[in-house]
Design an enzyme around this catalytic site. Structure first.
Site, PDB file in Angstrom:
ATOM      1  N   ASP A 101     -69.064  35.850  36.738  1.00 48.63           N
ATOM      2  CA  ASP A 101     -68.188  37.010  36.803  1.00 48.63           C
ATOM      3  C   ASP A 101     -68.327  37.763  35.486  1.00 48.63           C
ATOM      4  OD1 ASP A 101     -66.012  38.672  37.731  1.00 48.63           O
ATOM      5  OD2 ASP A 101     -65.334  36.927  38.866  1.00 48.63           O
ATOM      6  N   ASP A 202     -66.865  42.931  37.719  1.00 47.01           N
ATOM      7  CA  ASP A 202     -65.473  43.279  37.994  1.00 47.01           C
ATOM      8  C   ASP A 202     -65.240  44.786  37.830  1.00 47.01           C
ATOM      9  OD1 ASP A 202     -62.794  41.925  38.387  1.00 47.01           O
ATOM     10  OD2 ASP A 202     -62.333  43.078  36.578  1.00 47.01           O
ATOM     11  N   GLU A 261     -68.063  45.017  42.035  1.00 46.60           N
ATOM     12  CA  GLU A 261     -66.770  45.170  42.719  1.00 46.60           C
ATOM     13  C   GLU A 261     -66.292  46.603  42.534  1.00 46.60           C
ATOM     14  OE1 GLU A 261     -62.209  43.476  42.795  1.00 46.60           O
ATOM     15  OE2 GLU A 261     -63.200  44.077  40.949  1.00 46.60           O
ATOM     16  N   HIS A 333     -60.350  35.968  45.689  1.00 43.80           N
ATOM     17  CA  HIS A 333     -59.151  35.502  44.986  1.00 43.80           C
ATOM     18  C   HIS A 333     -58.049  36.559  44.918  1.00 43.80           C
ATOM     19  CE1 HIS A 333     -61.503  37.795  42.219  1.00 43.80           C
ATOM     20  NE2 HIS A 333     -60.489  37.855  41.390  1.00 43.80           N
ATOM     21  N   ASP A 334     -58.295  37.759  45.425  1.00 49.22           N
ATOM     22  CA  ASP A 334     -57.313  38.844  45.382  1.00 49.22           C
ATOM     23  C   ASP A 334     -56.714  39.169  46.744  1.00 49.22           C
ATOM     24  OD1 ASP A 334     -57.843  39.270  42.649  1.00 49.22           O
ATOM     25  OD2 ASP A 334     -59.391  40.779  43.069  1.00 49.22           O
TER      26      ASP A 334
HETATM   27  O1  TEU Z   1     -59.718  43.327  40.920  1.00 48.46           O
HETATM   28  C1  TEU Z   1     -59.719  44.702  41.052  1.00 48.46           C
HETATM   29  C2  TEU Z   1     -58.755  45.346  41.979  1.00 48.46           C
HETATM   30  O2  TEU Z   1     -58.558  46.529  41.884  1.00 48.46           O
HETATM   31  C3  TEU Z   1     -58.018  44.643  43.037  1.00 48.46           C
HETATM   32  O3  TEU Z   1     -58.785  43.849  43.835  1.00 48.46           O
HETATM   33  C4  TEU Z   1     -56.826  43.931  42.462  1.00 48.46           C
HETATM   34  O4  TEU Z   1     -56.845  42.574  42.731  1.00 48.46           O
HETATM   35  C5  TEU Z   1     -55.522  44.365  43.045  1.00 48.46           C
HETATM   36  O5  TEU Z   1     -55.623  44.433  44.414  1.00 48.46           O
HETATM   37  C6  TEU Z   1     -54.979  45.610  42.465  1.00 48.46           C
HETATM   38  O6  TEU Z   1     -53.897  46.031  43.255  1.00 48.46           O
HETATM   39  C7  TEU Z   1     -60.442  42.746  39.877  1.00 48.46           C
HETATM   40  C8  TEU Z   1     -60.306  41.240  39.926  1.00 48.46           C
HETATM   41  O7  TEU Z   1     -60.897  40.755  41.096  1.00 48.46           O
HETATM   42  C9  TEU Z   1     -58.859  40.886  39.796  1.00 48.46           C
HETATM   43  O8  TEU Z   1     -58.621  39.516  39.948  1.00 48.46           O
HETATM   44  C10 TEU Z   1     -58.402  41.353  38.442  1.00 48.46           C
HETATM   45  O9  TEU Z   1     -57.022  41.163  38.314  1.00 48.46           O
HETATM   46  C11 TEU Z   1     -58.717  42.828  38.203  1.00 48.46           C
HETATM   47  O10 TEU Z   1     -60.029  43.205  38.618  1.00 48.46           O
HETATM   48  C12 TEU Z   1     -58.656  43.120  36.722  1.00 48.46           C
HETATM   49  O11 TEU Z   1     -59.702  42.467  36.065  1.00 48.46           O
END
Ligand code: TEU
Ligand code: CA
Length: 568
Positions: A101, A202, A261, A333-334
């Site tokens: 990552d 990310d 991402e 994970h989100d």
């Molecule tokens: O996530 C980015 C992101 O915008 C979303 O997926 C976020 O989880 C959320 O839905 C916002 O409402 C990435 C990572 O995957 C996430 O775990 C981190 O928290 C984020 O970036 C910051 O690094």
């Protein structure tokens, strides 16, 4: 058809490990690298080609490792650099690759770069981040943080604000500064020299902010607004990525993979990012299908409209058919667990619906990603109290509603359905204490359903969700048509049937899925008569298509192959 070796990732399947929640080796309740090493045979048995490891770098853990304070160190919570090397060696020994990552839109506020940047207005790293004067005694612009509140934090000692699109402990790096870009290239090279095989980047489409950081359009009187159009796919992002590829990868031998991402990315932008002629990225994670069940905000659950979900994914299939490449995912994970979200987690339909969702996703064109536990059909957690939530985004949201005097019951209901915490409960290895994840109480509660929903009960069962994922992954490796075949949707307006074909000039696949509790008859074109069953999720499926009507049981999915002699 032979594919160039540089395209190996087109027939690969990726498995994501979120280290905090995968396996704990030392009984502190938090997953770690030694724990992962102990479970690599399981990952290998699933049949995947690549592991994407969520961050294990040194971090104060304000956002579970997405706030990095040292890019060249492993956080002691997860282990040591020596353990990382052992882990990487074992991944390679097992014939898999490792994608790290890369979190470089922002750092932790504890990173030495930021410490130096904030120490004085005239220091050499001041312009590595976005520092701005107050505007009329308040924030420099109206941008809101994605985690709530303003995107600006006041710094008392130097009397300026700094920008943080995420939490205040995640200050954004200023990529217009060539020193910042060079520092990122260096750390990437450092990990590649160590042997890693690529990066998941990310929020990489946020690295170029609109020039001048202009206000985003908002309602008069509204303080902080969702300003995503001001920093997603900004003016210089394609240049930065092409430069990164040139500097970091161009002179390097090996088989690498990159995935960016990209919240809010459009199909047209994604085609540019993934056009092989432009040398930016192999693929992107788009988010369109992750918002079909969301209303005013991400915790406003409005229910699933299956037609909208299908149309979204189909639109992306078609948009990147000629140029570019899709990633395919339900979970990470989100996101809440897909079987609870788009499937049916009632015990009668749980396994069948998990397999249906897997089938329709893995049947499409693109590189599939499996998030830990998805291959077991892990479900959402039955959160009942705000103190069971851990995630910074969840807590900010709940506290925001509380402070505003809003409906906290509704907020908790929305979080229970949609929060990131659902993805982060411990991996369910067995029916024993703490689900075999740890010898002591884990950092997040274990789902009570681990007594019957766990890896141990599934790995050897021929009809398990795990076995179905295995079969789908095996098919992708065996049948080039799954990789290359053209995609054509069928019955696009049907609210319960998900169906499409994959075709090449010499072969065809038809994927038929019933996403509901009623039996349904599906009309199929006569040209599919005689196609033979490749994979189904329920016993007693017809071994071939014998008429122009196929009857599907509740939550049944089948893949049929026509002209099997030349599958691809
Ligand atoms: O996530 C980015 C992101 O915008 C979303 O997926 C976020 O989880 C959320 O839905 C916002 O409402 C990435 C990572 O995957 C996430 O775990 C981190 O928290 C984020 O970036 C910051 O690094
Ligand atoms: Ca541990």
């Amino acid at each position: 058809m032979t594919r160039p070796a540089s395209d190996w990732w087109k027939s690969a399947v990726v498995y994501q490990i979120y280290p905090r929640s995968f396996a704990d080796s030392n009984g502190d309740g938090i997953g770690d690298l030694a724990g992962i090493i102990g479970r690599l045979d399981y990952v290998r048995a699933l049949g995947v080609d690549v592991i994407w490891l969520s961050p294990v770098y040194r971090s104060p853990q304000a956002d579970n490792g997405y706030d990095i304070s040292d890019y060249r160190a492993v956080d002691p919570m997860f282990g040591t650099l020596a353990e990382f090397d052992a882990f990487l060696a074992r991944v390679h020994e097992l014939g898999m690759k490792l994608v790290m990552d890369l979190v470089v839109n922002h750092t932790s506020d504890q990173h030495p770069w930021f410490a130096e940047s904030r120490s004085t207005r005239v220091g050499s790293k001041r312009d590595w981040y976005f520092w701005r004067d107050a505007r009329d005694g308040a924030e420099p612009n109206n941008w809101g943080s994605l985690f709530g509140g303003s995107a600006w934090q006041w710094d008392q000692s130097t009397e300026q604000y700094y920008l943080h699109l995420f939490e205040r402990r995640q200050p954004d790096l200023d990529w217009t500064n060539p020193e910042v870009r060079a520092a990122v290239h260096d750390l990437m090279s450092w990990w590649l020299d160590r042997g890693v095989d690529g990066f998941r980047m990310d929020v990489i489409n946020f690295i170029s902010k609109a020039d001048g950081l202009p206000d985003a359009p908002g309602i008069p009187g509204q303080t902080f607004v969702n300003a995503i159009d001001r920093f997603a796919d900004g003016p210089h992002v394609h240049d930065y990525l092409a430069e990164m590829t040139r500097v970091v990868f161009a002179d390097r031998d090996g088989e690498f993979m990159t995935v960016g991402e990209m919240p809010a990315v459009t199909p047209d932008e994604a085609r540019l990012y993934t056009d092989p002629a432009r040398h930016e990225l192999n693929m992107v994670f788009q988010f369109e299908h992750m918002s079909v069940d969301q209303g005013a905000d991400k915790f406003d659950y409005v229910g699933l409209d299956l037609v909208a979900l299908k149309k979204s994914l189909h639109r992306w299939q078609i948009a990147l058919a000629e140029t570019g490449w899709n990633s395919l995912y339900w979970n990470n994970h989100d996101q809440p667990r897909v079987v609870s979200r788009f499937g049916d987690d009632h015990p009668d339909y749980w396994a069948a619906s998990a397999k249906v969702l897997a089938t329709v996703l893995h049947g499409m064109r693109g590189t599939p990603f499996v998030y830990q536990g998805e291959e077991l059909g892990m479900t959402n957690y039955p959160f009942r109290h705000p103190w069971e939530l851990q995630d910074i985004e969840s807590l900010n949201y709940y506290n925001g509603v509380l402070e505003a005097g809003g409906d906290t019951g509704a907020a908790l209901a929305g979080l229970t359905r949609m929060s990131r915490d659902n993805a982060r409960t411990p991996m369910q290895w067995d029916a024993g204490p703490h689900a075999g994840f740890s010898s002591s109480a884990p950092w997040m509660p274990v789902n009570p359903n681990h007594t019957w929903l766990n890896a141990e009960s599934q790995v050897c069962a021929a009809d398990s969700v795990f076995a179905h994922y295995q079969a789908l992954i095996h098919l992708r490796h065996r049948l080039p048509i799954l990789v290359d075949g053209d995609f054509t949707p069928l019955m696009a307006e049907d609210p319960q049937i998900w169906a499409y074909t994959r075709t090449t000039p010499t072969a065809g696949l038809v994927v038929l899925a019933n996403c509901g509790r009623d039996t349904r008859a599906v009309d199929v074109d006569p040209e599919w008569t005689g196609a033979t069953l490749l994979l189904g999720n329920l016993p007693n499926a017809e071994a071939s298509i014998t008429s122009t009507t196929v009857e599907l049981a509740p939550w049944e999915a089948r893949i049929y192959l026509a002209r099997p002699g030349s599958a691809g």
